[in-house]
Motif scaffolding. Sequence first.
Motif, PDB file in Angstrom:
ATOM      1  N   GLU A 289       0.835  -1.198   0.000  1.00  8.12           N
ATOM      2  CA  GLU A 289       0.000   0.000   0.000  1.00  8.12           C
ATOM      3  C   GLU A 289       0.870   1.249   0.000  1.00  8.12           C
ATOM      4  O   GLU A 289       1.870   1.315   0.720  1.00  8.12           O
ATOM      5  N   ARG A 290       0.439   2.219  -0.770  1.00 10.37           N
ATOM      6  CA  ARG A 290       1.082   3.536  -0.714  1.00 10.37           C
ATOM      7  C   ARG A 290       0.364   4.325   0.374  1.00 10.37           C
ATOM      8  O   ARG A 290      -0.842   4.488   0.324  1.00 10.37           O
ATOM      9  N   SER A 291       1.091   4.760   1.362  1.00 10.28           N
ATOM     10  CA  SER A 291       0.482   5.546   2.426  1.00 10.28           C
ATOM     11  C   SER A 291       1.551   6.415   3.053  1.00 10.28           C
ATOM     12  O   SER A 291       2.745   6.241   2.797  1.00 10.28           O
ATOM     13  N   GLN A 292       1.121   7.358   3.888  1.00 17.01           N
ATOM     14  CA  GLN A 292       2.082   8.226   4.571  1.00 17.01           C
ATOM     15  C   GLN A 292       3.052   7.411   5.414  1.00 17.01           C
ATOM     16  O   GLN A 292       4.190   7.808   5.622  1.00 17.01           O
ATOM     17  N   TYR A 293       2.613   6.239   5.884  1.00 14.36           N
ATOM     18  CA  TYR A 293       3.448   5.461   6.796  1.00 14.36           C
ATOM     19  C   TYR A 293       4.670   4.875   6.119  1.00 14.36           C
ATOM     20  O   TYR A 293       5.676   4.631   6.773  1.00 14.36           O
ATOM     21  N   VAL A 294       4.583   4.617   4.811  1.00 17.96           N
ATOM     22  CA  VAL A 294       5.731   4.027   4.128  1.00 17.96           C
ATOM     23  C   VAL A 294       6.666   5.089   3.576  1.00 17.96           C
ATOM     24  O   VAL A 294       7.681   4.769   2.979  1.00 17.96           O
ATOM     25  N   GLU A 295       6.333   6.332   3.770  1.00 21.84           N
ATOM     26  CA  GLU A 295       7.230   7.391   3.317  1.00 21.84           C
ATOM     27  C   GLU A 295       8.268   7.658   4.407  1.00 21.84           C
ATOM     28  O   GLU A 295       9.194   6.906   4.537  1.00 21.84           O
ATOM     29  N   GLN A 296       8.088   8.642   5.242  1.00 21.83           N
ATOM     30  CA  GLN A 296       9.102   8.879   6.267  1.00 21.83           C
ATOM     31  C   GLN A 296       8.419   9.131   7.593  1.00 21.83           C
ATOM     32  O   GLN A 296       7.771  10.148   7.760  1.00 21.83           O
ATOM     33  N   ASN A 297       8.541   8.203   8.499  1.00 19.64           N
ATOM     34  CA  ASN A 297       7.981   8.408   9.832  1.00 19.64           C
ATOM     35  C   ASN A 297       8.942   9.266  10.642  1.00 19.64           C
ATOM     36  O   ASN A 297      10.144   9.015  10.643  1.00 19.64           O
ATOM     37  N   PRO A 298       8.426  10.262  11.361  1.00 20.25           N
ATOM     38  CA  PRO A 298       9.301  11.049  12.225  1.00 20.25           C
ATOM     39  C   PRO A 298       9.793  10.194  13.391  1.00 20.25           C
ATOM     40  O   PRO A 298       9.215   9.146  13.679  1.00 20.25           O
ATOM     41  N   PRO A 299      10.856  10.627  14.069  1.00 18.55           N
ATOM     42  CA  PRO A 299      11.331   9.872  15.227  1.00 18.55           C
ATOM     43  C   PRO A 299      10.230   9.721  16.271  1.00 18.55           C
ATOM     44  O   PRO A 299       9.303  10.534  16.336  1.00 18.55           O
ATOM     45  N   GLY A 300      10.347   8.670  17.082  1.00 16.19           N
ATOM     46  CA  GLY A 300       9.358   8.427  18.126  1.00 16.19           C
ATOM     47  C   GLY A 300       9.239   9.599  19.079  1.00 16.19           C
ATOM     48  O   GLY A 300      10.243  10.221  19.435  1.00 16.19           O
TER      49      GLY A 300
ATOM     50  N   MET B 107       8.378  -6.019  -5.197  1.00 15.58           N
ATOM     51  CA  MET B 107       8.910  -4.811  -4.581  1.00 15.58           C
ATOM     52  C   MET B 107       7.839  -4.180  -3.700  1.00 15.58           C
ATOM     53  O   MET B 107       6.643  -4.353  -3.930  1.00 15.58           O
ATOM     54  N   THR B 108       8.297  -3.454  -2.693  1.00 10.17           N
ATOM     55  CA  THR B 108       7.376  -2.676  -1.858  1.00 10.17           C
ATOM     56  C   THR B 108       8.098  -1.405  -1.458  1.00 10.17           C
ATOM     57  O   THR B 108       9.196  -1.108  -1.932  1.00 10.17           O
ATOM     58  N   ARG B 109       7.471  -0.651  -0.575  1.00  9.51           N
ATOM     59  CA  ARG B 109       8.025   0.651  -0.198  1.00  9.51           C
ATOM     60  C   ARG B 109       8.087   0.764   1.327  1.00  9.51           C
ATOM     61  O   ARG B 109       7.162   0.369   2.020  1.00  9.51           O
ATOM     62  N   ILE B 110       9.211   1.294   1.812  1.00  7.97           N
ATOM     63  CA  ILE B 110       9.365   1.566   3.245  1.00  7.97           C
ATOM     64  C   ILE B 110      10.370   2.711   3.373  1.00  7.97           C
ATOM     65  O   ILE B 110      11.297   2.807   2.571  1.00  7.97           O
ATOM     66  N   ALA B 111      10.152   3.576   4.350  1.00  9.29           N
ATOM     67  CA  ALA B 111      11.075   4.690   4.624  1.00  9.29           C
ATOM     68  C   ALA B 111      11.363   5.522   3.376  1.00  9.29           C
ATOM     69  O   ALA B 111      12.489   5.965   3.148  1.00  9.29           O
ATOM     70  N   GLY B 112      10.329   5.702   2.548  1.00 10.31           N
ATOM     71  CA  GLY B 112      10.454   6.571   1.387  1.00 10.31           C
ATOM     72  C   GLY B 112      11.223   5.996   0.219  1.00 10.31           C
ATOM     73  O   GLY B 112      11.578   6.715  -0.711  1.00 10.31           O
ATOM     74  N   ALA B 113      11.483   4.695   0.231  1.00 11.79           N
ATOM     75  CA  ALA B 113      12.253   4.074  -0.851  1.00 11.79           C
ATOM     76  C   ALA B 113      11.636   2.740  -1.248  1.00 11.79           C
ATOM     77  O   ALA B 113      11.056   2.043  -0.414  1.00 11.79           O
ATOM     78  N   ASP B 114      11.764   2.400  -2.530  1.00 10.65           N
ATOM     79  CA  ASP B 114      11.328   1.093  -3.004  1.00 10.65           C
ATOM     80  C   ASP B 114      12.413   0.072  -2.695  1.00 10.65           C
ATOM     81  O   ASP B 114      13.599   0.327  -2.897  1.00 10.65           O
ATOM     82  N   SER B 115      11.994  -1.083  -2.190  1.00  7.08           N
ATOM     83  CA  SER B 115      12.931  -2.136  -1.801  1.00  7.08           C
ATOM     84  C   SER B 115      12.310  -3.490  -2.090  1.00  7.08           C
ATOM     85  O   SER B 115      11.080  -3.618  -2.120  1.00  7.08           O
ATOM     86  N   PRO B 116      13.141  -4.526  -2.274  1.00  4.96           N
ATOM     87  CA  PRO B 116      12.585  -5.872  -2.406  1.00  4.96           C
ATOM     88  C   PRO B 116      11.802  -6.237  -1.144  1.00  4.96           C
ATOM     89  O   PRO B 116      12.267  -6.012  -0.023  1.00  4.96           O
ATOM     90  N   ALA B 117      10.630  -6.790  -1.335  1.00  7.76           N
ATOM     91  CA  ALA B 117       9.754  -7.111  -0.203  1.00  7.76           C
ATOM     92  C   ALA B 117      10.436  -8.066   0.773  1.00  7.76           C
ATOM     93  O   ALA B 117      10.238  -7.953   1.991  1.00  7.76           O
TER      94      ALA B 117
END
Length: 196
Positions: free
Chosen positions: A57-68, A101-111
């Motif tokens: 899923e494309r969502s705000q969560y897979v882009e860049q989460n701010p620090p805790g 492929m999927t997306r995490i931390a604002g980048a596409d990566s192998p799932a």
Amino acid sequence: MNIVDLGPAAQRLADLVARVGDDELGKPTPCPAYTLGDLIEHVGGLALAFTAAANKERSQYVEQNPPGDAARLGGDWRERIPRDLALLGQAWREPEAWTGMTRIAGADSPAEVVGLVAADELAVHGWDVARATGQPYTCEPELLDAAQRFLVQFASPDAPAGPEVPFGPSRQVPGDAPFLDRVVALAGRDPGWSPG
């Protein structure tokens, strides 16, 4: 492709989080920049991000989460975060989560790599929460193996340190140290850490 069942680790972390008292949120953790409340808020964010990644899923969560940040926890965190962790565990039980492929931390990566990152997050942050609160902690060898497969790509005693660095300098532990100690040391943790 090597599918790892993240469900038990997600449930273990959910149980650890659910047992944290409001009066414990200011406690120190093995992550120098995070209080326990900050760490729990980070865990809540990673649960949403890795579930979205598993579901492609494309969502705000897979882009860049701010620090805790404990200030963002909200009043329902003790129910919400364990529920979101359970959904993470379910999502990664689907074989399709580990393919393509999927997306995490604002980048596409192998799932498959993202799944290993999720294993690392669950294993290490579970240990962090347990240590900060004095709760017992164990991990399945297959989860630790997955976390280690991810961490060895980045682990270095010369790695940069600091609050914004996800993996601090790796630490040396004896070769015969318990597997869990070796994994948390790769992630830059002191396996002997205690809240003081």
